[in-house]
Motif scaffolding. Structure first.
Motif, mmCIF file in Angstrom:
data_model
loop_
_atom_site.group_PDB
_atom_site.id
_atom_site.type_symbol
_atom_site.label_atom_id
_atom_site.label_comp_id
_atom_site.label_asym_id
_atom_site.label_seq_id
_atom_site.Cartn_x
_atom_site.Cartn_y
_atom_site.Cartn_z
ATOM 1 N N PHE A 81 5.346 9.966 -1.146
ATOM 2 C CA PHE A 81 4.456 8.831 -0.919
ATOM 3 C C PHE A 81 4.489 8.393 0.543
ATOM 4 O O PHE A 81 5.551 8.370 1.169
ATOM 5 N N GLU A 82 3.309 8.040 1.047
ATOM 6 C CA GLU A 82 3.195 7.520 2.413
ATOM 7 C C GLU A 82 2.986 6.017 2.353
ATOM 8 O O GLU A 82 2.189 5.513 1.554
ATOM 9 N N THR A 83 3.704 5.300 3.191
ATOM 10 C CA THR A 83 3.507 3.864 3.323
ATOM 11 C C THR A 83 3.678 3.501 4.788
ATOM 12 O O THR A 83 4.054 4.341 5.601
ATOM 13 N N PRO B 67 0.822 -1.220 0.000
ATOM 14 C CA PRO B 67 0.000 0.000 0.000
ATOM 15 C C PRO B 67 0.853 1.267 0.000
ATOM 16 O O PRO B 67 1.794 1.392 0.787
ATOM 17 N N LYS C 152 0.475 5.650 -0.847
ATOM 18 C CA LYS C 152 -0.433 6.765 -1.114
ATOM 19 C C LYS C 152 0.385 8.021 -1.371
ATOM 20 O O LYS C 152 1.243 8.387 -0.558
ATOM 21 N N GLU C 153 0.109 8.680 -2.507
ATOM 22 C CA GLU C 153 0.823 9.919 -2.824
ATOM 23 C C GLU C 153 0.129 11.061 -2.086
ATOM 24 O O GLU C 153 -1.016 11.396 -2.366
ATOM 25 N N VAL C 154 0.834 11.640 -1.094
ATOM 26 C CA VAL C 154 0.216 12.675 -0.253
ATOM 27 C C VAL C 154 0.413 14.076 -0.826
ATOM 28 O O VAL C 154 -0.443 14.946 -0.674
#
Length: 298
Positions: free
Chosen positions: A115-117, A106, A108-110
């Motif tokens: 990107f957050e992982t 997983p 997520k481009e914040v």
């Protein structure tokens, strides 16, 4: 006299195998050393637990000039409750972003290019999608605080950190001991800081001669000392002196004598094998599964 250095952040891990995969295969770090212990640490390095545990240091290079992660695994404990104390580690590595995508991890481009992982256990990592820096790619550790100015006074005035950035609007401050080191970012969480049971610890080194002075200053300023100056032995390695402090929000801070720690923290070329052998010998997951039981949640 040795300058102060940012060394590592301590994470408690319940899933040692999954954590090893995240740090090695996704982030692209390597095992710097691995140690097994039969009983708890005198400085509570593994948390408030007395049983068997292990310590695995992972990073992009030697701790002499890289900020690394210390993964502490308490046998028999499967998970820890997160609080709002640890807000993330930010590092630069387009390779890690690519690895995460290939692994189906997983992501997520914040914001654009960031990107957050999450590592197993829910620990957040922020990956800048840029070519990995030749020096240490780990940019900063972010911790939550309840009163930003009070925390800045502690870290800057008492612990001697330089203020690199201050953003009143976003209620954040960036501090550090040197331009080429991992920084400490403090961000207001809008209330009390909750450490859960997963609470970590950030470690720094300084000249051994400074340790009694740090202890004396904290006593004089009526600041919390969790573990007074103590010597820690690792069989076959250097004995180090440490003192464990707590900042106004209870974040644990370790200061260790630099010279002995440089000896203790030398990279062990057998680190990967020692970790893999320990994981292979640890059949606790199967033992619990066979009995339709779950490991303890701390």
């Amino acid at each position: 006299m040795a300058a102060r250095r940012a060394l590592h952040f301590v994470f408690k891990v319940g899933d040692r195998g999954g954590s090893a995969r995240f740090y090695r295969e996704l982030l692209g770090m390597r095992v710097l050393r691995h140690e097994e212990f039969e009983e708890g640490c005198k400085a509570s390095c593994n948390g408030p637990y007395d049983g068997k545990w292990s310590k695995t240091m992972v990073g992009y290079g030697p701790e002499d000039d890289h900020f690394v992660a210390e993964l502490t695994y308490n046998y028999g404990i499967g998970e820890y409750r997160l609080g709002n104390d640890f807000l993330g580690i930010t590092l630069v590595s387009s390779q890690a972003v690519s690895n995460a995508k290939k692994m189906g991890w997983p992501l997520k481009e914040v914001t654009a290019g960031l990107f957050e992982t999450e590592a197993p256990g829910g620990y957040k990592f922020y990956l800048e999608d840029k070519e990995q820096l030749k020096q240490d790619p780990v940019l900063k550790v972010t911790l939550g605080v309840s009163d930003l100015q009070k925390s800045v006074n502690y870290w800057s005035d008492l612990l001697g950190m330089k203020i690199y950035e201050k953003d009143e609007k976003k209620q954040r401050v960036l501090l550090g001991y040197a331009d080429n080191q991992c920084k400490l970012e403090l961000k207001t969480v809008g209330g009390a800081v909750d450490h859960g049971t997963a609470f970590g610890r950030i470690a720094f080194s300084c000249a051994k001669e400074e340790l009694p002075n740090i202890e004396a200053l904290m006593k004089k300023e009526n600041q919390k000392i969790l573990t007074p100056l103590v010597s820690l032995d690792t069989p076959g390695k250097a004995t180090v002196q440490v003192i464990i402090l707590a900042d106004p929000d209870g974040h644990e801070i370790c200061f260790v004598g630099d010279e002995a720690f440089r000896d203790l923290s030398k990279v062990d070329p057998n680190g990967d094998k020692l970790l893999d052998d320990a994981m292979a010998a640890d059949n606790s997951d199967q033992w619990f599964a066979a009995r339709k039981m779950k490991k303890v949640s701390a």
